[in-house]
Design an enzyme around this catalytic site. Structure first.
Site: not given
Length: 337
Positions: A226-227
């Site tokens: 979830d960068l």
């Protein structure tokens, strides 16, 4: 583990500051100096915890608290994912300390790690992308497969991390799970539903199967999962060096990570793509790269559509991308590509 139960500072109230379960896991903490509110999201609250050690030194921790079954599983997943990242690249994430359930409030759960005062902005791309490439390159899936040992969460969205031998099969399964949750939370969408058969029967095989065909193989890489800019922070004002946090990890095709960089809202520009690929080349077939990235970005837009169902723009973006990809690849996968 602390040698004795820590005491509160003389100027602090003694009731309700820190749960005994949290006190018990703070390393060598002999005195609690302060516990302060540090923000919240729709699914968790955060606190800053300052303690004194037996040698007189002080340490600061970040503590997140969530409620209920999903809150518990989310914090467990965050601890396990951060621990996996920390094992591979310890200078690329906060050191995880512990997670568990509170004694005073059994339906409340905590995760605690090292605290950082972040500086506004996105980390400098050279060192940031080098560390990300190290994470992706130096990880080894414990099962030799794609997946993760437990559920990890993107916000309050649980991901299906069931182990699969094939990246295509894992991606297909995970995307179906996200779509199921989106429909449960927001209701059916006829336009989306009409496009889904072609997405799963044509587009996904066409773009992902060649990665594992004709002698090609993908080595599972541990991804943050979830960068976006909100999960990366600058820790050094001079160098703009950064770290990542709040992961939703699993072992994946390394390029999956970059799908969350495609939407402009997430603030990772073309320079980050180019710097990352100076360390890890694009997978073959390279001519599919941009459409693979669009497919991966599609899942992140569907995450957003599930997390924020009242913001219709996320679903519109997803539908538009599915339509573009299905029109581009009407024949699906053809052997020997």
């Amino acid at each position: 583990m602390p040698s004795a139960v820590p005491e509160y500072g003389d100027d602090q109230p003694k009731d309700g500051l820190l749960d005994p379960t949290v006190l018990a896991v703070l390393p060598d903490a002999t005195r609690v100096l302060a516990v302060q509110y540090h923000g919240e999201s729709a699914w968790a609250k955060a606190k800053r915890v300052d303690v004194e050690h037996s040698d007189g030194s002080e340490e600061t921790y970040f503590m997140k608290i969530s409620l209920g079954h999903h809150g518990r599983e989310a914090l467990k997943g965050e601890f396990e994912a951060t621990s996996a990242i920390y094992t591979i690249t310890p200078d690329f994430c906060p050191k995880p300390i512990a997670w568990g359930s509170l004694k005073w409030q059994p339906d409340a759960h905590f995760y605690i790690c090292k605290f950082y005062d972040f500086i506004e902005g996105v980390p400098e791309p050279e060192s940031f992308c080098k560390k990300l490439a190290e994470l992706h390159s130096n990880s080894t899936s414990p099962e030799g497969k794609f997946g993760f040992p437990c559920t990890t969460y993107n916000g309050d969205l649980p991901q299906d991390n069931t182990w699969f031998e094939s990246w295509e099969a894992f991606f297909d399964n995970g995307l179906r799970h996200v779509l199921k949750l989106r429909e449960e939370r927001a209701g059916p969408n006829a336009e989306l539903d009409e496009l889904l058969p072609a997405l799963f029967d044509k587009v996904i095989p066409r773009l992902l199967r060649p990665l594992e065909s004709n002698g090609r193989k993908i080595v599972p890489a541990l991804v943050h999962g979830d960068l976006w800019c909100g999960n990366a922070g600058i820790i050094d004002e001079t160098t703009e060096e950064g770290i990542v946090y709040d992961p939703a990890s699993f072992w994946a095709h390394n390029e999956y990570e970059l799908g969350n960089w495609r939407p402009a809202r997430n603030q990772f520009t073309r320079r980050y793509f180019e710097t990352y690929h100076s360390h890890i080349p694009k997978s073959q077939p390279e001519e599919d790269y941009d459409d693979r990235n669009a497919l991966y970005a599609l899942r992140f837009n569907l995450h957003a559509a599930t997390l924020f169902p009242k913001q219709e723009s996320f679903l519109v973006m997803a539908i538009d991308e599915i339509r573009r990809l299905t029109e581009k690849f009407p024949d699906g996968y053809v052997a020997n590509e």
